[in-house]
Write a protein that holds these residues in place. Structure first.
Motif, PDB file in Angstrom:
ATOM      1  N   GLU A 239       0.817  -1.206   0.000  1.00 28.83           N
ATOM      2  CA  GLU A 239       0.000   0.000   0.000  1.00 28.83           C
ATOM      3  C   GLU A 239       0.854   1.261   0.000  1.00 28.83           C
ATOM      4  OE1 GLU A 239      -2.890  -0.036   3.071  1.00 28.83           O
ATOM      5  OE2 GLU A 239      -3.922  -1.815   2.335  1.00 28.83           O
ATOM      6  N   ALA A 240       2.170   1.113  -0.010  1.00 34.59           N
ATOM      7  CA  ALA A 240       3.076   2.256  -0.062  1.00 34.59           C
ATOM      8  C   ALA A 240       3.381   2.608  -1.521  1.00 34.59           C
ATOM      9  CB  ALA A 240       4.367   1.942   0.688  1.00 34.59           C
ATOM     10  N   LEU A 241       3.865   3.828  -1.717  1.00 38.64           N
ATOM     11  CA  LEU A 241       4.200   4.301  -3.054  1.00 38.64           C
ATOM     12  C   LEU A 241       5.609   4.867  -3.011  1.00 38.64           C
ATOM     13  CD1 LEU A 241       2.642   4.615  -5.794  1.00 38.64           C
ATOM     14  CD2 LEU A 241       2.263   6.991  -5.139  1.00 38.64           C
ATOM     15  N   TYR A 242       6.446   4.461  -3.976  1.00 39.49           N
ATOM     16  CA  TYR A 242       7.821   4.960  -4.043  1.00 39.49           C
ATOM     17  C   TYR A 242       8.008   5.733  -5.349  1.00 39.49           C
ATOM     18  CZ  TYR A 242      12.884   5.062  -4.689  1.00 39.49           C
ATOM     19  OH  TYR A 242      14.172   5.478  -4.926  1.00 39.49           O
ATOM     20  N   VAL A 243       8.639   6.904  -5.253  1.00 43.14           N
ATOM     21  CA  VAL A 243       8.933   7.721  -6.427  1.00 43.14           C
ATOM     22  C   VAL A 243      10.426   8.033  -6.406  1.00 43.14           C
ATOM     23  CG1 VAL A 243       8.400   9.823  -7.703  1.00 43.14           C
ATOM     24  CG2 VAL A 243       6.650   8.778  -6.251  1.00 43.14           C
ATOM     25  N   GLY A 244      11.160   7.552  -7.399  1.00 45.97           N
ATOM     26  CA  GLY A 244      12.589   7.833  -7.416  1.00 45.97           C
ATOM     27  C   GLY A 244      13.381   6.862  -8.258  1.00 45.97           C
ATOM     28  N   GLU A 245      14.667   6.788  -7.981  1.00 46.15           N
ATOM     29  CA  GLU A 245      15.565   5.922  -8.738  1.00 46.15           C
ATOM     30  C   GLU A 245      15.385   4.473  -8.296  1.00 46.15           C
ATOM     31  OE1 GLU A 245      19.102   9.286  -9.237  1.00 46.15           O
ATOM     32  OE2 GLU A 245      19.292   7.700  -7.729  1.00 46.15           O
ATOM     33  N   THR A 246      15.531   3.559  -9.243  1.00 45.38           N
ATOM     34  CA  THR A 246      15.352   2.145  -8.935  1.00 45.38           C
ATOM     35  C   THR A 246      16.498   1.305  -9.492  1.00 45.38           C
ATOM     36  OG1 THR A 246      14.054   1.767 -10.941  1.00 45.38           O
ATOM     37  CG2 THR A 246      12.831   2.350  -8.953  1.00 45.38           C
ATOM     38  N   SER A 247      16.577   0.068  -8.999  1.00 45.78           N
ATOM     39  CA  SER A 247      17.573  -0.877  -9.502  1.00 45.78           C
ATOM     40  C   SER A 247      17.008  -1.572 -10.731  1.00 45.78           C
ATOM     41  CB  SER A 247      17.887  -1.916  -8.423  1.00 45.78           C
ATOM     42  OG  SER A 247      16.739  -2.704  -8.156  1.00 45.78           O
ATOM     43  N   GLY A 248      17.808  -2.460 -11.328  1.00 50.39           N
ATOM     44  CA  GLY A 248      17.340  -3.224 -12.478  1.00 50.39           C
ATOM     45  C   GLY A 248      16.182  -4.131 -12.132  1.00 50.39           C
TER      46      GLY A 248
ATOM     47  N   GLY B 234      18.929   4.332  -4.783  1.00 46.49           N
ATOM     48  CA  GLY B 234      19.367   5.680  -5.125  1.00 46.49           C
ATOM     49  C   GLY B 234      18.544   6.685  -4.347  1.00 46.49           C
ATOM     50  N   LYS B 235      18.308   7.847  -4.942  1.00 47.69           N
ATOM     51  CA  LYS B 235      17.538   8.886  -4.267  1.00 47.69           C
ATOM     52  C   LYS B 235      16.060   8.751  -4.608  1.00 47.69           C
ATOM     53  CE  LYS B 235      21.311  12.261  -4.148  1.00 47.69           C
ATOM     54  NZ  LYS B 235      21.744  13.625  -4.551  1.00 47.69           N
ATOM     55  N   GLY B 236      15.213   8.939  -3.590  1.00 50.51           N
ATOM     56  CA  GLY B 236      13.787   8.834  -3.848  1.00 50.51           C
ATOM     57  C   GLY B 236      12.943   9.209  -2.649  1.00 50.51           C
ATOM     58  N   SER B 237      11.631   9.067  -2.820  1.00 53.40           N
ATOM     59  CA  SER B 237      10.660   9.372  -1.770  1.00 53.40           C
ATOM     60  C   SER B 237       9.769   8.155  -1.559  1.00 53.40           C
ATOM     61  CB  SER B 237       9.789  10.571  -2.160  1.00 53.40           C
ATOM     62  OG  SER B 237      10.569  11.715  -2.419  1.00 53.40           O
ATOM     63  N   LEU B 238       9.691   7.675  -0.323  1.00 52.54           N
ATOM     64  CA  LEU B 238       8.814   6.564   0.025  1.00 52.54           C
ATOM     65  C   LEU B 238       7.604   7.144   0.741  1.00 52.54           C
ATOM     66  CD1 LEU B 238       8.340   3.484   0.147  1.00 52.54           C
ATOM     67  CD2 LEU B 238       9.499   3.498   2.367  1.00 52.54           C
ATOM     68  N   LEU B 239       6.414   6.927   0.170  1.00 50.03           N
ATOM     69  CA  LEU B 239       5.176   7.478   0.713  1.00 50.03           C
ATOM     70  C   LEU B 239       4.409   6.333   1.363  1.00 50.03           C
ATOM     71  CD1 LEU B 239       4.258   9.499  -2.502  1.00 50.03           C
ATOM     72  CD2 LEU B 239       5.878  10.104  -0.696  1.00 50.03           C
ATOM     73  N   LEU B 240       4.316   6.352   2.681  1.00 44.45           N
ATOM     74  CA  LEU B 240       3.760   5.243   3.443  1.00 44.45           C
ATOM     75  C   LEU B 240       2.240   5.367   3.588  1.00 44.45           C
ATOM     76  CD1 LEU B 240       6.596   5.129   6.092  1.00 44.45           C
ATOM     77  CD2 LEU B 240       6.215   3.512   4.228  1.00 44.45           C
ATOM     78  N   PRO B 241       1.547   4.242   3.837  1.00 38.63           N
ATOM     79  CA  PRO B 241       0.078   4.248   3.887  1.00 38.63           C
ATOM     80  C   PRO B 241      -0.517   5.210   4.911  1.00 38.63           C
ATOM     81  CG  PRO B 241       0.890   2.001   3.753  1.00 38.63           C
ATOM     82  CD  PRO B 241       2.088   2.873   3.975  1.00 38.63           C
ATOM     83  N   ASP B 242       0.208   5.480   6.014  1.00 40.17           N
ATOM     84  CA  ASP B 242      -0.334   6.370   7.047  1.00 40.17           C
ATOM     85  C   ASP B 242      -0.097   7.846   6.742  1.00 40.17           C
ATOM     86  OD1 ASP B 242       2.373   6.572   7.452  1.00 40.17           O
ATOM     87  OD2 ASP B 242       2.344   5.991   9.571  1.00 40.17           O
ATOM     88  N   GLY B 243       0.494   8.147   5.567  1.00 37.96           N
ATOM     89  CA  GLY B 243       0.728   9.530   5.175  1.00 37.96           C
ATOM     90  C   GLY B 243       2.126  10.032   5.484  1.00 37.96           C
ATOM     91  N   SER B 244       2.919   9.270   6.247  1.00 43.60           N
ATOM     92  CA  SER B 244       4.293   9.678   6.523  1.00 43.60           C
ATOM     93  C   SER B 244       5.167   9.440   5.285  1.00 43.60           C
ATOM     94  CB  SER B 244       4.849   8.909   7.725  1.00 43.60           C
ATOM     95  OG  SER B 244       4.808   7.512   7.497  1.00 43.60           O
ATOM     96  N   THR B 245       6.289  10.151   5.208  1.00 40.70           N
ATOM     97  CA  THR B 245       7.175  10.027   4.051  1.00 40.70           C
ATOM     98  C   THR B 245       8.632   9.913   4.493  1.00 40.70           C
ATOM     99  OG1 THR B 245       7.583  12.413   3.744  1.00 40.70           O
ATOM    100  CG2 THR B 245       5.603  11.494   2.710  1.00 40.70           C
ATOM    101  N   HIS B 246       9.410   9.218   3.684  1.00 36.87           N
ATOM    102  CA  HIS B 246      10.866   9.154   3.880  1.00 36.87           C
ATOM    103  C   HIS B 246      11.513   9.611   2.586  1.00 36.87           C
ATOM    104  CE1 HIS B 246      14.735   7.590   5.464  1.00 36.87           C
ATOM    105  NE2 HIS B 246      14.985   7.443   4.178  1.00 36.87           N
ATOM    106  N   VAL B 247      12.267  10.694   2.657  1.00 39.67           N
ATOM    107  CA  VAL B 247      12.954  11.239   1.483  1.00 39.67           C
ATOM    108  C   VAL B 247      14.455  11.125   1.712  1.00 39.67           C
ATOM    109  CG1 VAL B 247      13.295  13.275   0.020  1.00 39.67           C
ATOM    110  CG2 VAL B 247      11.070  12.862   1.077  1.00 39.67           C
ATOM    111  N   GLY B 248      15.151  10.442   0.802  1.00 38.79           N
ATOM    112  CA  GLY B 248      16.591  10.283   0.977  1.00 38.79           C
ATOM    113  C   GLY B 248      17.143   9.153   0.149  1.00 38.79           C
TER     114      GLY B 248
END
Length: 250
Positions: free
Chosen positions: A91-100, A106-120
């Motif tokens: 249920e989380a959404l990630y926006v950013g760089e990914t592996s193969g 890499g760098k990105g933003s993880l948007l968690l189901p409760d509305g909290s975010t991790h950017v880094g």
């Protein structure tokens, strides 16, 4: 799975028009003399009308899915992040760089189901490196992660704007916490999603909302509760497909 957009609403509209304009004499097994009687029937008792309506709805969902993809691409272009990818992780959404392998890397933003975010930083699908973690209650944690664990010295801003320092060991356990004596501005309230946030830690993926409506599934035999018309997500708790910065009402 997302609905295919090939054909989109165009094919659905064409079929709907054919079904809606067909006369009673053109319908198999329906005598022409029953035309006036059928006009007063409940349309849901008529399989032709029901099929046309269902097809029109499916076409609309397909078109909505296509529009969501286009909006996402345009959003990335405006943010200068056209190379970023959007990945659903449960249920989380990630926006950013990914592996193969399609994992956060890499760098990105993880948007968690409760509305909290991790950017880094991320490595092999886990938070790794410097980052900023924010909650909808207005709490901010700034520091370094190793394999999803907080390690070393952290700065935390609480919902009152009070600044704390925290220290974590190699196992991610907090071993010290104290006030610095410094205070920041209290968090503001987002006019879009109602989350509390510190303006110094606002970012382009902080706020999520849906542009479309939640369509409940009325078939009791189906396990799916419904679907968001804008993006096709089948979770009522999904925070949203439209990403942007938190905003303050003028």
């Amino acid at each position: 799975p997302a609905l295919a957009t090939q054909g989109g609403a165009t094919g659905a509209a064409a079929w709907s028009g054919q079904a809606a304009t067909a006369t009673a004499s053109e319908r198999p097994g329906v005598p022409a003399q029953q035309k006036s009687a059928q006009a007063d029937e409940n349309p849901y008792d008529n399989p032709w009308a029901a099929a046309a309506e269902a097809d029109e709805i499916i076409g609309a969902f397909a078109q909505a899915n296509h529009m969501a993809q286009v909006r996402s691409q345009k959003h990335d272009e405006r943010q200068g992040t056209a190379t970023e990818k959007v990945v659903r992780i449960g249920e989380a959404l990630y926006v950013g760089e990914t592996s193969g392998k399609g994992q956060p890397n890499g760098k990105g933003s993880l948007l968690l189901p409760d509305g909290s975010t991790h950017v880094g930083g991320f490595k092999d699908g886990r938070a790794h490196g410097s980052g900023v973690y924010t909650t909808t209650a207005g709490i901010v944690a700034i520091g370094g992660w190793q394999n999803n664990l907080r390690v070393g010295l952290f700065e935390q801003i609480d919902k009152a704007g009070v600044v704390w320092t925290e220290r974590y060991n190699q196992e991610g356990k907090k071993i010290a916490r104290k006030k610095t004596g410094e205070e920041r501005e209290p968090p503001a309230t987002c006019s879009r999603c109602s989350a509390l946030f510190h303006t110094t830690h606002n970012h382009g993926h902080a706020c999520r909302q849906h542009r479309g409506n939640w369509i409940a599934n009325r078939d009791e035999d189906q396990k799916v509760e419904g679907i968001w018309a804008c993006c096709g997500s089948r979770s009522a708790a999904d925070k949203g497909c439209d990403l942007g910065e938190h905003r303050i009402s003028a």
